[in-house]
Design a protein around this motif. Structure first.
Motif, PDB file in Angstrom:
ATOM      1  N   VAL A   1       6.736   3.265  -6.035  1.00  0.00           N
ATOM      2  CA  VAL A   1       6.360   2.479  -5.266  1.00  0.00           C
ATOM      3  C   VAL A   1       4.982   2.737  -5.440  1.00  0.00           C
ATOM      4  O   VAL A   1       4.119   3.465  -5.225  1.00  0.00           O
ATOM      5  N   ASP A   2       4.227   0.769  -6.168  1.00  0.00           N
ATOM      6  CA  ASP A   2       2.704   0.886  -6.882  1.00  0.00           C
ATOM      7  C   ASP A   2       2.447   0.340  -6.508  1.00  0.00           C
ATOM      8  O   ASP A   2       2.812  -0.556  -8.015  1.00  0.00           O
ATOM      9  N   LEU A   3       1.415  -0.311  -5.969  1.00  0.00           N
ATOM     10  CA  LEU A   3       1.266  -2.540  -6.068  1.00  0.00           C
ATOM     11  C   LEU A   3      -0.418  -1.740  -7.239  1.00  0.00           C
ATOM     12  O   LEU A   3      -0.928  -3.178  -6.640  1.00  0.00           O
ATOM     13  N   SER A   4      -0.534  -0.951  -7.284  1.00  0.00           N
ATOM     14  CA  SER A   4      -2.381  -0.706  -7.616  1.00  0.00           C
ATOM     15  C   SER A   4      -2.368  -1.541  -8.915  1.00  0.00           C
ATOM     16  O   SER A   4      -3.814  -1.691  -9.353  1.00  0.00           O
ATOM     17  N   GLY A   5      -1.659  -1.285  -9.586  1.00  0.00           N
ATOM     18  CA  GLY A   5      -1.849  -1.438 -11.107  1.00  0.00           C
ATOM     19  C   GLY A   5      -2.552  -0.430 -12.098  1.00  0.00           C
ATOM     20  O   GLY A   5      -2.697  -0.982 -13.903  1.00  0.00           O
TER      21      GLY A   5
ATOM     22  N   THR B   1      17.192  16.936  -0.683  1.00  0.00           N
ATOM     23  CA  THR B   1      15.398  15.866  -0.964  1.00  0.00           C
ATOM     24  C   THR B   1      15.336  14.874  -0.521  1.00  0.00           C
ATOM     25  O   THR B   1      16.522  14.151  -0.303  1.00  0.00           O
ATOM     26  N   LEU B   2      14.226  15.031   0.349  1.00  0.00           N
ATOM     27  CA  LEU B   2      13.720  13.295   0.994  1.00  0.00           C
ATOM     28  C   LEU B   2      12.440  13.446   0.280  1.00  0.00           C
ATOM     29  O   LEU B   2      11.811  13.675   0.507  1.00  0.00           O
ATOM     30  N   ASP B   3      12.768  11.651  -0.190  1.00  0.00           N
ATOM     31  CA  ASP B   3      10.958  11.439  -0.698  1.00  0.00           C
ATOM     32  C   ASP B   3      10.931   9.935  -0.287  1.00  0.00           C
ATOM     33  O   ASP B   3      11.758   9.297   0.312  1.00  0.00           O
ATOM     34  N   GLY B   4       9.670   9.438  -0.408  1.00  0.00           N
ATOM     35  CA  GLY B   4       9.811   7.639   0.038  1.00  0.00           C
ATOM     36  C   GLY B   4       7.912   8.076  -0.479  1.00  0.00           C
ATOM     37  O   GLY B   4       7.619   9.173  -0.282  1.00  0.00           O
ATOM     38  N   SER B   5       8.224   6.549  -0.365  1.00  0.00           N
ATOM     39  CA  SER B   5       6.758   5.864  -0.871  1.00  0.00           C
ATOM     40  C   SER B   5       6.355   4.546  -0.346  1.00  0.00           C
ATOM     41  O   SER B   5       7.123   4.195  -0.014  1.00  0.00           O
ATOM     42  N   ALA B   6       5.061   4.427   0.266  1.00  0.00           N
ATOM     43  CA  ALA B   6       4.982   3.128   0.278  1.00  0.00           C
ATOM     44  C   ALA B   6       3.697   2.696  -0.530  1.00  0.00           C
ATOM     45  O   ALA B   6       2.534   2.995  -0.438  1.00  0.00           O
ATOM     46  N   SER B   7       3.385   1.097  -0.351  1.00  0.00           N
ATOM     47  CA  SER B   7       2.281   0.417  -0.733  1.00  0.00           C
ATOM     48  C   SER B   7       1.647  -0.747  -0.332  1.00  0.00           C
ATOM     49  O   SER B   7       2.729  -1.798   0.081  1.00  0.00           O
ATOM     50  N   VAL B   8       0.193  -1.065  -0.402  1.00  0.00           N
ATOM     51  CA  VAL B   8       0.013  -2.472   0.668  1.00  0.00           C
ATOM     52  C   VAL B   8      -0.450  -2.424  -0.420  1.00  0.00           C
ATOM     53  O   VAL B   8      -1.965  -2.056  -1.116  1.00  0.00           O
ATOM     54  N   LEU B   9      -1.084  -4.000  -1.055  1.00  0.00           N
ATOM     55  CA  LEU B   9      -1.923  -5.019  -1.506  1.00  0.00           C
ATOM     56  C   LEU B   9      -2.373  -5.874  -0.544  1.00  0.00           C
ATOM     57  O   LEU B   9      -2.048  -7.457  -0.182  1.00  0.00           O
ATOM     58  N   HIS B  10      -3.866  -6.063  -0.475  1.00  0.00           N
ATOM     59  CA  HIS B  10      -4.496  -7.458   0.028  1.00  0.00           C
ATOM     60  C   HIS B  10      -4.883  -8.420  -1.631  1.00  0.00           C
ATOM     61  O   HIS B  10      -5.509  -7.819  -1.630  1.00  0.00           O
ATOM     62  N   LYS B  11      -3.476  -9.184  -1.083  1.00  0.00           N
ATOM     63  CA  LYS B  11      -3.798 -10.690  -2.066  1.00  0.00           C
ATOM     64  C   LYS B  11      -5.289 -11.338  -2.747  1.00  0.00           C
ATOM     65  O   LYS B  11      -5.530 -10.915  -3.485  1.00  0.00           O
ATOM     66  N   PRO B  12      -5.780 -12.046  -1.773  1.00  0.00           N
ATOM     67  CA  PRO B  12      -7.254 -12.197  -1.987  1.00  0.00           C
ATOM     68  C   PRO B  12      -8.303 -11.071  -2.446  1.00  0.00           C
ATOM     69  O   PRO B  12      -9.460 -11.873  -2.928  1.00  0.00           O
TER      70      PRO B  12
ATOM     71  N   GLY C   1      -7.873  -7.937  -3.659  1.00  0.00           N
ATOM     72  CA  GLY C   1      -6.862  -6.726  -4.370  1.00  0.00           C
ATOM     73  C   GLY C   1      -7.274  -5.792  -4.556  1.00  0.00           C
ATOM     74  O   GLY C   1      -6.616  -4.546  -5.037  1.00  0.00           O
ATOM     75  N   LEU C   2      -7.556  -5.385  -2.789  1.00  0.00           N
ATOM     76  CA  LEU C   2      -7.408  -4.315  -2.659  1.00  0.00           C
ATOM     77  C   LEU C   2      -6.450  -3.421  -2.216  1.00  0.00           C
ATOM     78  O   LEU C   2      -5.251  -4.783  -1.711  1.00  0.00           O
ATOM     79  N   ASN C   3      -6.256  -2.464  -3.097  1.00  0.00           N
ATOM     80  CA  ASN C   3      -4.364  -1.686  -2.246  1.00  0.00           C
ATOM     81  C   ASN C   3      -4.698  -0.025  -1.944  1.00  0.00           C
ATOM     82  O   ASN C   3      -5.394   0.874  -2.218  1.00  0.00           O
ATOM     83  N   LEU C   4      -3.595  -0.162  -0.654  1.00  0.00           N
ATOM     84  CA  LEU C   4      -3.330   2.132  -1.044  1.00  0.00           C
ATOM     85  C   LEU C   4      -1.686   2.086  -0.827  1.00  0.00           C
ATOM     86  O   LEU C   4      -1.138   0.992  -1.274  1.00  0.00           O
TER      87      LEU C   4
END
Length: 387
Positions: free
Chosen positions: A155-159, A271-282, A284-287
């Motif tokens: 999962v990745d919202l960075s582009g 296997t246990l795996d996971g991912s998360a992503s957050v984007l600040h729309k105004p 464009g900063l993301n983590l």
């Protein structure tokens, strides 16, 4: 009344307005599809993703031109969408990949693809899948395709996923680590760095629930029927996954997690795996964050991953994405082993051409309790065209 000079001025002003460039959003190329009278749609799609790789193993540097980027390899596909009755939908998918010269296989010992790399085998088949979906009952899958756990670590919202992501090995996976005494080891980048991204694509049955307040649950059972290793073709594979997508105010969120297990004759891999992503729309900063643990009954490999990025509107062509990341793995290719990687990437979208132009620079560092390897680095410049 408006005089002659006034009329001329008005006409010139109107022409200037018409001639002025419009700052409308660029539009992508049209889809390649055929529509049928029954509202069915046959679509042809694909992508070409190639560039130039330069890899330095700490002592020797080599370059590889027009090589496929294994972060998102070259492929083609056909889909057929159709309604069944008033509430059901059918989606059939046939998707094939073709990358005889790839970052996953090229190395200093294999600077060009062998002749058998051009042959078509089961490894070229990505999907032969059938999906039935209903808003009330969810979605049912049958065929070769994504297991429930596939891509839950990505999962990745960075582009920037076209060239940079948790699968840090993809940029130079076939390369060999070099020992500090100058000799090449037998350890490849893709051996020392893993993303433990679920069970991948297999012949399976799968069920996805409808979305509940942004949450979706998935489960599947499958076998690796297309594997070239006949010993594992009938081994049972099981997984469970949960996904979330949502927005709150100025933020967009996405996350997935999965638990999978593969029963083999010699060992059961859990296997246990996971991912998360957050984007600040105004802004464009993301983590993006990801982590996984995989137990093969001999050792338990683990890693954690973090990426920070900026998705910017700098030019009219499309979004410009910048990102940096860090990966830390333990016990992945040997007990007591450490694997770390950092990278920086820039991706420029050219929407009207369906193209992304990008570059990435990545470093690799690995060691075990008894063996030290030279640090290495990879630079990739390329482009992906999609239709």
């Amino acid at each position: 009344m408006v005089g002659r000079n006034g009329r001329i001025a008005m006409m010139l002003g109107a022409c200037a307005v018409v001639a002025a460039p419009a700052h409308a959003e660029p539009k992508p190329l049209p889809k390649v599809e055929l529509k049928f009278p029954n509202d069915g749609v046959l679509r042809f799609y694909g992508q070409i993703n190639k560039g130039v790789l330069s890899y330095d193993d700490g002592q020797v540097s080599e370059s590889y031109g027009l090589i496929d980027n294994n972060n998102s390899n070259t492929r083609i596909g056909l889909t057929y969408n159709a309604k069944i009755g008033d509430s059901w939908k059918y989606l059939g998918t046939l998707e094939l990949q073709y990358a005889p010269f790839s970052t996953s296989t090229a190395s200093i010992l294999q600077p060009s693809p062998p002749s058998d790399a051009y042959m078509f085998t089961n490894a070229n088949i990505r999907q032969i899948d059938n999906k039935l979906s209903n808003e009330t009952f969810g979605s049912f899958y049958l065929g070769q395709g994504n297991m429930a756990s596939n891509d839950t670590a990505k999962v990745d919202l960075s582009g920037t996923t076209v060239t940079q992501g948790v699968a840090v090995q993809d940029l130079a996976g076939g390369q060999l680590l070099r020992l500090e005494d100058g000799t090449l080891s037998g350890v490849k980048i893709k051996d020392a760095f893993k993303d433990y991204n679920g069970l991948g694509r297999k012949v399976r049955v799968r069920y996805d629930t409808p979305s509940f307040s942004g949450f979706t649950f998935r489960a599947s059972y499958g076998q690796d029927q297309l594997s070239s290793n006949q010993a594992v073709q009938n081994d049972p594979l099981y997984d469970l996954a949960v996904a979330y997508e949502g927005e709150a105010g100025e933020f967009k969120y996405a996350a997935q997690a999965a638990y999978s297990w593969a029963d083999g004759d010699s060992a059961t891999v859990k296997t246990l795996d996971g991912s998360a992503s957050v984007l600040h729309k105004p802004t464009g900063l993301n983590l993006t964050l990801a982590a996984a643990s995989s137990d093969n009954e001999t050792r338990t490999g683990t890693y954690w991953y973090v990426k920070a990025g900026w998705l910017a509107d700098l030019i009219s062509w499309g979004k410009t994405a910048f990102a940096v990341d860090y990966y830390q793995g333990n016990d992945i290719f040997a007990s007591g082993a450490d694997s770390s990687s950092t990278s920086i990437s820039v991706v420029q979208s050219i929407v009207s051409w369906n193209t992304e132009v990008y570059f990435a620079y990545r470093t690799y560092s690995a060691s075990t309790a008894t063996v030290a390897y030279d640090d290495s680095n990879a630079f990739f410049f390329g482009a992906r065209f999609k239709w």
